[in-house]
Design an enzyme around this catalytic site. Structure first.
Site, short mmCIF file in Angstrom:
data_model
loop_
_atom_site.label_atom_id
_atom_site.label_comp_id
_atom_site.label_asym_id
_atom_site.label_seq_id
_atom_site.Cartn_x
_atom_site.Cartn_y
_atom_site.Cartn_z
N HIS A 116 0.78 -1.20 0.03
CA HIS A 116 -0.05 0.09 -0.02
C HIS A 116 0.95 1.34 -0.01
O HIS A 116 2.14 1.20 0.38
CB HIS A 116 -0.77 -0.11 1.08
CG HIS A 116 -2.03 -0.87 1.21
ND1 HIS A 116 -1.80 -2.23 1.28
CD2 HIS A 116 -3.37 -0.49 0.76
CE1 HIS A 116 -3.13 -2.79 1.17
NE2 HIS A 116 -3.73 -1.91 0.77
N LYS A 120 -0.62 5.05 4.53
CA LYS A 120 -1.43 3.94 5.22
C LYS A 120 -0.99 3.47 6.74
O LYS A 120 0.19 3.01 6.53
CB LYS A 120 -1.80 2.47 4.35
CG LYS A 120 -2.89 1.64 4.96
CD LYS A 120 -3.19 0.50 3.85
CE LYS A 120 -4.08 -0.52 4.41
NZ LYS A 120 -5.40 0.42 4.73
#
Length: 202
Positions: A116, A120
């Site tokens: 990600h 995040k």
């Protein structure tokens, strides 16, 4: 439908809000004016957002991951309202989870690599945790956070002389829009309390 989007100015919200309006929904700015609340914020504010909406009599759709889901089931049941949480609103990601669950019945071992964007905050991702929870055996999860990524998951299943790879890539946050629209359509059919997983309404 009148929709309050918490996190309207975030990475998902800036894509989601125009899509909601294009689909004929009206965006509002307070719980009092809303018919449904959609939350894409951060783990530390998700529960207060949900509880505030429930107190106002508003059902909730939540895409934020990393929060304590046990904190809202009781209050939602008491309010007689549904709270719908999906670790991932991308249709392809949910299908990948289904495929991984089935494949794990036949392969010896498995591991998940989730990748990600660097901002995040939760690791491993909610999608990876949910995927591993549906699979048989002890599934290890490896998290990667790098600039240039959005949301990617690779499930590797190993057997004698073979490896099966199931991969999903969200190349744009537009991938979440169809799932959110589906949740808005279905929220009125869900029972009071917490429902988890887009697969529950597909």
């Amino acid at each position: 439908m009148k929709i309050l989007v918490n996190g309207f100015d975030g990475k998902v919200g800036t894509v989601l809000c125009p899509a909601l309006e294009a689909a004929g929904h009206t965006l509002v700015t307070t719980d009092a004016d809303a018919e449904v609340m959609v939350d894409f914020t951060a783990p530390e504010v998700a529960v207060p957002d949900i509880l505030r909406a429930l107190e106002a009599g508003v059902p909730c759709i939540v895409g934020t991951s990393g929060w304590d889901t046990t904190a809202v089931d009781g209050p939602a049941k008491q309010a007689g309202l549904p709270v719908f949480f999906a670790p991932n609103f991308a249709i392809g990601a949910v299908l990948g989870m289904r495929f991984a669950e089935e494949a794990s019945k036949y392969m010896d071992r498995a591991a998940i690599v989730e990748l990600h964007h660097e901002t995040k905050v939760d690791a491993p991702s909610g999608t990876a945790i949910a995927t591993a929870g549906r699979m048989e055996g002890d599934v290890s999860i490896h998290s990667v956070r790098l600039p240039g990524l959005i949301a990617h998951q690779e499930v590797l299943l190993g057997g004698r002389g073979e490896v099966l790879t199931i991969r999903h890539d969200a190349t744009s946050r537009e991938a979440y829009v169809p799932g959110v629209l589906l949740a808005i359509e279905k929220i009125g059919t869900l029972p009071p309390g917490l429902t988890i997983g887009l697969d529950k309404i597909l």
